[in-house]
Write a protein that holds these residues in place. Structure first.
Motif, mmCIF file in Angstrom:
data_model
loop_
_atom_site.group_PDB
_atom_site.id
_atom_site.type_symbol
_atom_site.label_atom_id
_atom_site.label_comp_id
_atom_site.label_asym_id
_atom_site.label_seq_id
_atom_site.Cartn_x
_atom_site.Cartn_y
_atom_site.Cartn_z
ATOM 1 N N ALA A 169 0.862 -1.223 -0.011
ATOM 2 C CA ALA A 169 -0.084 0.073 0.033
ATOM 3 C C ALA A 169 0.874 1.188 0.073
ATOM 4 O O ALA A 169 2.133 1.153 0.295
ATOM 5 N N ASP A 170 0.342 2.462 -0.476
ATOM 6 C CA ASP A 170 0.889 3.632 -0.550
ATOM 7 C C ASP A 170 1.410 4.069 0.895
ATOM 8 O O ASP A 170 2.804 4.477 0.928
ATOM 9 N N GLY A 171 0.771 3.651 1.937
ATOM 10 C CA GLY A 171 1.213 4.082 3.157
ATOM 11 C C GLY A 171 2.387 3.366 3.836
ATOM 12 O O GLY A 171 3.004 3.787 4.996
ATOM 13 N N ASP A 172 2.760 2.282 3.225
ATOM 14 C CA ASP A 172 3.899 1.421 3.639
ATOM 15 C C ASP A 172 5.315 1.905 3.057
ATOM 16 O O ASP A 172 6.409 1.732 3.559
ATOM 17 N N VAL A 173 5.114 2.974 2.095
ATOM 18 C CA VAL A 173 6.443 3.446 1.602
ATOM 19 C C VAL A 173 6.907 4.544 2.544
ATOM 20 O O VAL A 173 6.363 5.121 2.929
ATOM 21 N N PRO A 174 8.293 4.035 2.582
ATOM 22 C CA PRO A 174 9.106 5.125 3.571
ATOM 23 C C PRO A 174 8.931 6.762 3.324
ATOM 24 O O PRO A 174 8.945 6.850 1.998
ATOM 25 N N GLU A 175 8.994 7.619 3.868
ATOM 26 C CA GLU A 175 8.698 8.998 3.585
ATOM 27 C C GLU A 175 9.732 9.352 2.855
ATOM 28 O O GLU A 175 9.311 10.128 1.905
ATOM 29 N N HIS A 176 10.941 8.881 2.658
ATOM 30 C CA HIS A 176 12.120 9.610 1.896
ATOM 31 C C HIS A 176 11.857 8.952 0.359
ATOM 32 O O HIS A 176 12.464 9.541 -0.421
ATOM 33 N N GLU A 177 10.989 8.041 0.347
ATOM 34 C CA GLU A 177 10.794 7.302 -0.967
ATOM 35 C C GLU A 177 9.597 7.830 -1.802
ATOM 36 O O GLU A 177 9.351 7.399 -2.794
ATOM 37 N N ARG A 178 8.712 8.452 -0.904
ATOM 38 C CA ARG A 178 7.306 8.848 -1.467
ATOM 39 C C ARG A 178 7.191 9.617 -2.782
ATOM 40 O O ARG A 178 6.178 9.549 -3.513
ATOM 41 N N GLU A 179 8.102 10.638 -2.914
ATOM 42 C CA GLU A 179 8.098 11.436 -4.084
ATOM 43 C C GLU A 179 7.989 10.882 -5.225
ATOM 44 O O GLU A 179 7.374 10.663 -6.317
ATOM 45 N N ALA A 180 9.236 9.727 -5.375
ATOM 46 C CA ALA A 180 9.308 8.914 -6.568
ATOM 47 C C ALA A 180 8.295 8.064 -6.706
ATOM 48 O O ALA A 180 7.828 7.748 -7.811
ATOM 49 N N HIS A 181 7.755 7.560 -5.456
ATOM 50 C CA HIS A 181 6.593 6.363 -5.711
ATOM 51 C C HIS A 181 5.497 6.911 -6.182
ATOM 52 O O HIS A 181 4.811 6.342 -7.093
ATOM 53 N N ALA A 182 4.999 8.178 -5.856
ATOM 54 C CA ALA A 182 4.143 8.893 -6.480
ATOM 55 C C ALA A 182 4.085 9.160 -7.865
ATOM 56 O O ALA A 182 3.103 9.239 -8.843
ATOM 57 N N ILE A 183 5.227 9.316 -8.286
ATOM 58 C CA ILE A 183 5.559 9.674 -9.546
ATOM 59 C C ILE A 183 5.380 8.457 -10.488
ATOM 60 O O ILE A 183 4.744 8.346 -11.566
#
Length: 367
Positions: free
Chosen positions: A73-87
């Motif tokens: 899930a999106d909420g499982d992604v570490p905060e420092h990786e979330r920008e890249a994950h969102a793209i």
């Protein structure tokens, strides 16, 4: 020019270039840009429907689509990786919806030197990559962004003139740093006082033609050889190898501690959280935090190796005078570790920290 002014000016310059660029030029930029740079420009580019479908798919994999399959899930992604994950997620949805109009270029995500689905064989997949993102784009034109001809006219995916313009702009910016440190302050510390510490990049072993050489060596290297790497290796040349070692429970705790200080841990004390760290160093800040946690959890081995800041000269000072301290370095990172102190060997390459024969084989593999 302040750093904020530079960020705005450079982004405007790059956006203007990419708006006018040909599909091939955009493809080269996405393939060869430094992925440690600000992701805002990639997000902006991913929002443009004129982006070629092949380029969008390459950006998807380059941003770490294979890595993100471990998060259900999106909420499982570490905060420092979330920008890249969102793209990555935005590209995925738009790609499937037919948002990207360009159909001129060809691209096969399973047959190129960059990141792909097979990069993390030991990773537990909790989210599948849609079939559409695995299929090659059959375009009218092949564009090899890594061709030798591209090397002669592009730098980090940009035409040489534009790259030089950006370099000149950056030279006028004073980075966020402490005062220059002379002998009166630094004493015997071996530092590059007028530059910021090195940065690491997310691992991309599949894109490194020398990874087979490194992986073979790392798999049989002695604790002392691994320690040499952590003490003296150039992070720009061995970012993947050093991070690979950090993930091994067989790495000596003293080696992890040596690498912690050689990454310039003391430079980060003005930043209370990882989000406060300048974007260029945010990924490295997260690696430093992981080292702290692993050491606190006894997550590394011993091997009888020691480390003592009083006897070992890190590449960067253990304290930067003049920098506010909003996050103190944990006490455990300062304490000496008993055991054999490994000195720099004359038998290793002075740039990489690798044995001379391995350094030569790596250079040959990378061309």
């Amino acid at each position: 020019m302040t750093p904020d002014e530079f960020d705005r000016a450079s982004r405007a310059l790059l956006q203007d270039y990419l708006l006018k660029a040909s599909p091939e030029q955009r493809h080269i930029y996405v393939a060869r840009r430094n992925y440690d740079d600000s992701p805002e420009l990639l997000a902006w580019l991913a929002d443009r429907s004129e982006l070629d479908r092949a380029t969008a798919l390459m950006m998807y994999w380059s941003l770490g689509a294979a890595w993100f399959t471990q998060y259900a899930a999106d909420g499982d992604v570490p905060e420092h990786e979330r920008e890249a994950h969102a793209i990555v997620r935005r590209i995925e949805q738009r790609y499937i919806d037919g948002f990207y109009a360009g159909r001129g270029l060809a691209f096969d995500p399973g047959n190129w030197p960059g990141p792909s689905m097979g990069d993390y064989p030991g990773l537990v997949m909790r989210r599948n990559v849609p079939d559409a993102m695995r299929v090659a784009v059959v375009g009218e034109q092949a564009c090899d962004p890594f061709a030798e001809a591209v090397d002669t006219v592009f730098d980090d995916g940009l035409p040489l003139a534009l790259a030089a313009q950006l370099h000149d702009m950056a030279a006028g910016v004073q980075p966020d740093r402490g005062p220059a440190l002379g002998d009166a302050v630094a004493g015997e510390i071996d530092i590059w006082a007028d530059v910021t510490p090195p940065t690491l990049l997310p691992m991309a072993t599949a894109a490194d033609p020398g990874w087979v050489v490194l992986e073979t060596f790392l798999g049989q290297a002695s604790p002392q050889e691994c320690h040499q790497l952590m003490l003296f290796a150039d992070t720009s040349a061995l970012s993947d190898a050093l991070q690979w070692l950090l993930e091994q429970p067989t790495l000596a705790a003293s080696s992890a501690l040596a690498f912690y200080w050689n990454l310039g841990a003391s430079w980060y004390v003005p930043f209370a959280t990882i989000e406060d760290v300048p974007e260029s160093h945010r990924y490295t800040a997260a690696v430093l935090r992981r080292i702290e946690q692993r050491l606190a959890d006894d997550g590394y081995a011993d091997h009888g190796l020691g480390f003592d800041l009083a006897r070992i000269r890190p590449r960067f000072p253990t304290r930067w005078p003049g920098r506010d301290e909003r996050r103190a370095i944990p006490g455990q990172m300062w304490r000496p570790r008993p055991g054999q102190i490994v000195d720099e060997s004359e038998d290793v390459d002075f740039i990489t920290g690798l044995p001379e024969d391995i350094a030569e084989a790596l250079a040959n593999a990378r061309g």
